[in-house]
Design an enzyme around this catalytic site. Structure first.
Site, mmCIF file in Angstrom:
data_model
loop_
_atom_site.group_PDB
_atom_site.id
_atom_site.type_symbol
_atom_site.label_atom_id
_atom_site.label_comp_id
_atom_site.label_asym_id
_atom_site.label_seq_id
_atom_site.Cartn_x
_atom_site.Cartn_y
_atom_site.Cartn_z
ATOM 1 N N GLY A 15 0.830 -1.205 0.000
ATOM 2 C CA GLY A 15 0.000 0.000 0.000
ATOM 3 C C GLY A 15 0.861 1.250 0.000
ATOM 4 C CB VAL A 28 17.683 9.748 -5.343
ATOM 5 C CG1 VAL A 28 18.385 10.348 -6.549
ATOM 6 C CG2 VAL A 28 16.848 8.533 -5.761
ATOM 7 N NE ARG A 76 -0.892 -5.342 -0.499
ATOM 8 C CZ ARG A 76 -1.800 -4.345 -0.525
ATOM 9 N NH1 ARG A 76 -2.649 -4.252 -1.518
ATOM 10 N NH2 ARG A 76 -1.849 -3.460 0.439
ATOM 11 C CG ASP A 107 4.185 -6.433 8.527
ATOM 12 O OD1 ASP A 107 3.422 -5.614 7.989
ATOM 13 O OD2 ASP A 107 3.763 -7.447 9.125
ATOM 14 C CB THR A 130 2.365 0.932 5.843
ATOM 15 O OG1 THR A 130 0.980 0.674 6.135
ATOM 16 C CG2 THR A 130 3.155 0.615 7.094
ATOM 17 C CG ASP A 132 -2.159 -0.261 7.512
ATOM 18 O OD1 ASP A 132 -2.953 0.625 7.159
ATOM 19 O OD2 ASP A 132 -2.078 -1.368 6.947
ATOM 20 C CG ASP A 134 0.697 -2.652 10.198
ATOM 21 O OD1 ASP A 134 1.401 -1.911 9.492
ATOM 22 O OD2 ASP A 134 0.045 -3.605 9.728
ATOM 23 N NE ARG A 176 -2.717 -4.864 5.262
ATOM 24 C CZ ARG A 176 -2.967 -5.296 4.025
ATOM 25 N NH1 ARG A 176 -3.595 -6.422 3.828
ATOM 26 N NH2 ARG A 176 -2.573 -4.612 2.984
ATOM 27 C CD GLU A 192 -19.847 11.757 20.323
ATOM 28 O OE1 GLU A 192 -19.614 11.521 19.124
ATOM 29 O OE2 GLU A 192 -19.741 12.889 20.837
HETATM 30 O O1 F6P Z 1 -1.714 -1.459 4.188
HETATM 31 C C1 F6P Z 1 -2.292 -0.294 3.751
HETATM 32 C C2 F6P Z 1 -3.759 -0.496 3.449
HETATM 33 O O2 F6P Z 1 -4.287 0.729 2.983
HETATM 34 C C3 F6P Z 1 -4.595 -1.053 4.604
HETATM 35 O O3 F6P Z 1 -4.951 -0.054 5.529
HETATM 36 C C4 F6P Z 1 -5.753 -1.640 3.867
HETATM 37 O O4 F6P Z 1 -6.332 -2.698 4.614
HETATM 38 C C5 F6P Z 1 -5.127 -2.169 2.609
HETATM 39 O O5 F6P Z 1 -3.923 -1.458 2.415
HETATM 40 C C6 F6P Z 1 -5.982 -2.009 1.377
HETATM 41 O O6 F6P Z 1 -5.353 -2.637 0.325
HETATM 42 P P1 F6P Z 1 -5.790 -2.446 -1.201
HETATM 43 O O7 F6P Z 1 -5.317 -1.101 -1.640
HETATM 44 O O8 F6P Z 1 -5.113 -3.556 -1.911
HETATM 45 O O9 F6P Z 1 -7.281 -2.521 -1.230
#
Ligand code: F6P
Length: 334
Positions: A15, A28, A76, A107, A130, A132, A134, A176, A192
């Site tokens: 992503g 670079v 990917r 990761d 990313t 995320d 994570d 994710r 909330e």
């Molecule tokens: O890892 C980044 C992310 O945006 C996640 O938050 C999300 O679950 C996933 O990629 C979405 O992937 P895609 O762009 O393949 O739908």
């Protein structure tokens, strides 16, 4: 002592995240200052298999720091997961005479790096990118801060319309399997409720009761729930319909989706990306960085083993998690 590195391969994978361009630029520029050639692979690891190569020097990275996305494109890569894929990628890198590979991603991308490393002669270093956040071994990943601000901008706008119509809103954010984005955007928007993996599964009855209680105590008003993706299997829209039926108050869902991945990176993402891009190259030159990630811990650039980046030991701020839960319990009981 400088390690003999003449040619670096560079790619962005998984992503995309705002700030990836800033990291490319830093790699670079730092390499160019040392007379090192940089070859960019396009579309993530696919660029290695498909010979999609873009030489990167100072002119190619001019004025990209402010742009979201990635000039190298991202993807990917199925081929890397196939039997023989990592070996093939390593063979291509070896033939191209690439002394080190830098991968900007999460990761999952770093697992790809480790697979290639078994057959590759050069060094491989990761840079965490990313939305995320994570990734273990770095307090923040490149792109997270921008994604929080993007979600927040949307949440503040949703609050206006939610207030005007006295509606309940479910706002779904990405992340994710982790709640970094949900927690940060939820806290900063004064939501909330926050529903994220760290708080466990959604209890719809509890949520309905809480909304009713709030309505009894404060009268009708807006009620915003920030919900992390994957927390309600049927989706936020289905949950909104359920809540409308149960509470008698109109509930709407808003899925922020991929807009959280785009946009101009905020200053802190540009600075983090610049720091980590430069650090990655400098550590490669020192010969320290093989199978390491260049991250930042407590404000300092640090190397962390790539093999540990996916351990999921890092957790969203525990203090904020507890505080948010206590705050909700207290304010809803007044
Ligand atoms: O890892 C980044 C992310 O945006 C996640 O938050 C999300 O679950 C996933 O990629 C979405 O992937 P895609 O762009 O393949 O739908």
């Amino acid at each position: 002592m400088s390690h003999a590195i003449r040619k670096i391969g560079l790619l962005t994978s998984g992503g995309d995240a705002p700030g990836m361009n800033a990291a490319i630029r830093a790699v670079v520029l730092t390499a160019a200052a040392q007379g090192i050639e940089v070859l960019g692979f396009k579309h993530g690891f696919n660029g290695i298999f498909n010979s999609e190569i873009q030489p990167l020097s100072r002119p190619e990275v001019l004025h990209i720091i402010q742009h979201g996305g990635t000039v190298l494109k991202s993807a990917r890569c199925k081929q890397l997961q196939e039997v023989g894929g990592p070996e093939k990628a390593a063979t291509i890198l070896n033939h191209l005479g690439i002394d080190a590979l830098i991968v900007i991603g999460g990761d999952g991308s770093f697992r790809g790096c480790q697979a290639i490393a078994k057959f590759y002669q050069g060094q491989i270093v990761g840079i965490p990118g990313t939305i995320d956040n994570d990734v273990d071994g770095t307090d923040f990943t490149i792109g997270f801060a921008t994604a929080v601000d993007t979600a927040l901008d949307a949440l503040d706008k949703i609050r206006d319309t939610a207030d005007a119509f006295e509606r309940i809103f479910l706002v779904e954010v990405m992340g994710r399997h982790t709640g970094y984005l949900a927690l940060a955007a939820g806290i900063a928007s004064g939501a909330e409720q926050i529903i994220c993996p760290e708080y466990g599964p959604v209890d719809v009855i509890d949520l309905q009761n809480d909304i009713r209680q709030m309505q009894q105590q404060y009268g009708n008003g807006s009620y915003i729930v920030v919900i992390a993706e994957t927390m309600y299997p049927a989706g936020a829209t289905a949950l909104a319909a359920e809540l409308t039926a149960a509470t008698g108050t109109e509930c709407r869902a808003c899925v922020l989706g991929h807009m959280q991945r785009g946009g101009s990176p905020v200053g802190s993402d540009r600075i983090l990306a610049t720091k980590l891009g430069a650090f990655a190259v400098e550590q490669l030159l020192l010969g320290n960085a093989h199978l390491m990630m260049a991250g930042e811990l407590s404000g300092l650039a640090r190397l962390f083993p790539l093999s540990l980046t996916g351990d999921k030991k890092k957790q969203p701020d525990g203090y904020l998690l507890d505080w948010q839960q206590r705050l909700l319990q207290d304010s809803h009981q007044i």
